[in-house]
Design a protein around this motif. Structure first.
Motif, PDB file in Angstrom:
ATOM      1  N   ASP A  19       0.850  -1.201   0.000  1.00 29.15           N
ATOM      2  CA  ASP A  19       0.000   0.000   0.000  1.00 29.15           C
ATOM      3  C   ASP A  19       0.884   1.249   0.000  1.00 29.15           C
ATOM      4  O   ASP A  19       0.910   2.005   0.972  1.00 29.15           O
ATOM      5  N   PRO A  20       1.634   1.498  -1.088  1.00 29.45           N
ATOM      6  CA  PRO A  20       2.652   2.550  -1.064  1.00 29.45           C
ATOM      7  C   PRO A  20       2.111   3.962  -0.906  1.00 29.45           C
ATOM      8  O   PRO A  20       2.804   4.827  -0.347  1.00 29.45           O
ATOM      9  N   ASP A  21       0.909   4.232  -1.391  1.00 28.02           N
ATOM     10  CA  ASP A  21       0.371   5.592  -1.280  1.00 28.02           C
ATOM     11  C   ASP A  21      -0.505   5.794  -0.054  1.00 28.02           C
ATOM     12  O   ASP A  21      -1.033   6.879   0.171  1.00 28.02           O
ATOM     13  N   GLY A  22      -0.668   4.745   0.756  1.00 25.26           N
ATOM     14  CA  GLY A  22      -1.485   4.853   1.959  1.00 25.26           C
ATOM     15  C   GLY A  22      -2.975   4.833   1.701  1.00 25.26           C
ATOM     16  O   GLY A  22      -3.765   5.152   2.593  1.00 25.26           O
ATOM     17  N   ARG A  23      -3.381   4.420   0.512  1.00 24.72           N
ATOM     18  CA  ARG A  23      -4.806   4.387   0.189  1.00 24.72           C
ATOM     19  C   ARG A  23      -5.561   3.432   1.108  1.00 24.72           C
ATOM     20  O   ARG A  23      -6.554   3.812   1.745  1.00 24.72           O
ATOM     21  N   ALA A  24      -5.076   2.187   1.207  1.00 20.64           N
ATOM     22  CA  ALA A  24      -5.764   1.201   2.052  1.00 20.64           C
ATOM     23  C   ALA A  24      -5.711   1.605   3.522  1.00 20.64           C
ATOM     24  O   ALA A  24      -6.650   1.339   4.273  1.00 20.64           O
ATOM     25  N   LEU A  25      -4.618   2.241   3.922  1.00 22.45           N
ATOM     26  CA  LEU A  25      -4.516   2.698   5.311  1.00 22.45           C
ATOM     27  C   LEU A  25      -5.635   3.686   5.619  1.00 22.45           C
ATOM     28  O   LEU A  25      -6.303   3.586   6.656  1.00 22.45           O
ATOM     29  N   HIS A  26      -5.872   4.633   4.712  1.00 23.74           N
ATOM     30  CA  HIS A  26      -6.901   5.637   4.981  1.00 23.74           C
ATOM     31  C   HIS A  26      -8.310   5.072   4.818  1.00 23.74           C
ATOM     32  O   HIS A  26      -9.239   5.525   5.496  1.00 23.74           O
ATOM     33  N   VAL A  27      -8.481   4.079   3.952  1.00 22.39           N
ATOM     34  CA  VAL A  27      -9.770   3.381   3.904  1.00 22.39           C
ATOM     35  C   VAL A  27     -10.046   2.730   5.258  1.00 22.39           C
ATOM     36  O   VAL A  27     -11.168   2.792   5.790  1.00 22.39           O
ATOM     37  N   SER A  28      -9.017   2.120   5.846  1.00 21.60           N
ATOM     38  CA  SER A  28      -9.167   1.485   7.158  1.00 21.60           C
ATOM     39  C   SER A  28      -9.539   2.504   8.222  1.00 21.60           C
ATOM     40  O   SER A  28     -10.438   2.269   9.049  1.00 21.60           O
TER      41      SER A  28
END
Length: 332
Positions: free
Chosen positions: A55-64
């Protein structure tokens, strides 16, 4: 009328609910801090718990984190308070992704059409086979409307779309399994031998599809799973969750939409698991788009159906994710 400041036990209640949200590899990348007047909560992204190769751009992190934010909203309503959310309120503090003000009483007891709080504790990812039974149209309609209310589009796919998405997911799963760096990163989140407060326990791995119809993620890479294969549904019921934009605010909205859909599905007895592989590679993610639906960015692929509930996964203690440093409640 202004509510009384939130008491410490209420702050912990809110954060316990927020911390029950789903996240990539159960990384739980969030932190919370009460506002100085104890009438709300600051929500932070915890970049120390990122999954940077996958998740290099942090997309999944922010979805979480968006999913955790939605749970916090539901818990605020359970306390009788109306959550007022501001996304990305301070450009000078990029890790602060939202504020949730809880100063006013809720104008309605069921702003989401039903009480979703109970579903927070019941919601689990089910990586088991589902039975051959479609989700009824009336339930699907509720799920679509719920996503739309949160600024996202939930599209339940017809057969051609399902086969296209499955092919892309198969391709992404194959590529991930041969990417040694990604496999190594995923294995750092496995918790197969002893209990932990985060990560993926053995019970959550789930079986592989004996007939290879449904490309379930192999968290262990090329190493055979300890769980025997089973026969999954021949044509799973899939949905994509899409946003118009692809910025941090869109990811946070997608997370809130995902969790609202998931909690509502749980209340209806519908199980969900996430087929995340294809959104992790730029080209397969682009291929998930349906050109007939116009521009948009697919944030998630969801598999829906009826079957056994998934196992509960471990959660970090509230005191690890709630920062009460220097906080003194004025409730009383």
């Amino acid at each position: 009328m202004t509510e009384q400041p939130l008491a410490p036990e209420q702050l912990r209640f809110l954060v316990a609910a927020a911390g029950a949200a789903p996240s990539l590899h159960n990384s739980q990348p969030w932190r919370f801090r009460p506002m100085p007047d104890s009438l709300g909560m600051y929500v932070y992204a915890d970049l120390d718990r990122a999954v940077p190769i996958t998740d290099p751009d942090g997309r999944a992190l922010h979805v979480s984190v968006g999913a955790a934010l939605f749970n916090l909203r539901v818990a605020g309503l359970r306390l009788g308070r109306d959550p007022e959310v501001r996304l990305l309120p301070d450009g000078a503090e990029p890790h602060l992704v939202a504020t949730v003000r809880l100063a006013r009483p809720s104008p309605t007891p069921l702003p989401f059409g039903r009480d979703l709080f109970k579903a927070i504790g019941q919601r689990h990812s089910s990586r088991q086979p589902f039975v051959n039974r479609d989700v009824p149209e009336v339930v699907s309609g509720e799920l679509i409307a719920a996503a739309l209310d949160e600024g996202a589009v939930l599209s339940l796919l017809e057969e051609a779309g399902v086969r296209r998405v499955l092919a892309l997911t198969h391709d992404a799963e194959r590529r991930t399994g041969t990417d040694l760096a990604r496999v190594a990163e995923t294995r750092t989140w496995l918790r197969l031998e002893k209990p932990a407060a985060d990560g993926i326990p053995a019970a959550a791995l789930g079986p592989q599809d004996h007939d290879a119809h449904v490309p379930m993620r192999s968290f262990t890479g090329r190493t055979p799973s300890t769980t025997a294969s089973q026969r999954f549904e021949a044509l799973p019921q899939l949905a994509t969750l899409t946003t118009h934009g692809d910025r941090t605010s869109d990811w946070l909205r997608a997370g809130q939409a995902m969790e609202r859909v998931w909690l509502l599905a749980t209340a209806h007895g519908v199980r969900i698991s996430v087929l995340h592989q294809a959104v992790e590679w730029p080209d397969t993610r682009w291929g998930l788009r349906d050109p007939d639906e116009g521009p948009g960015h697919v944030q998630l692929v969801l598999r829906l159906g009826y079957g056994p509930p998934g196992p509960a996964t471990p959660r970090r203690p509230v005191d690890e994710i709630l920062d009460l440093t220097g906080h003194t409640s004025t409730a009383g």
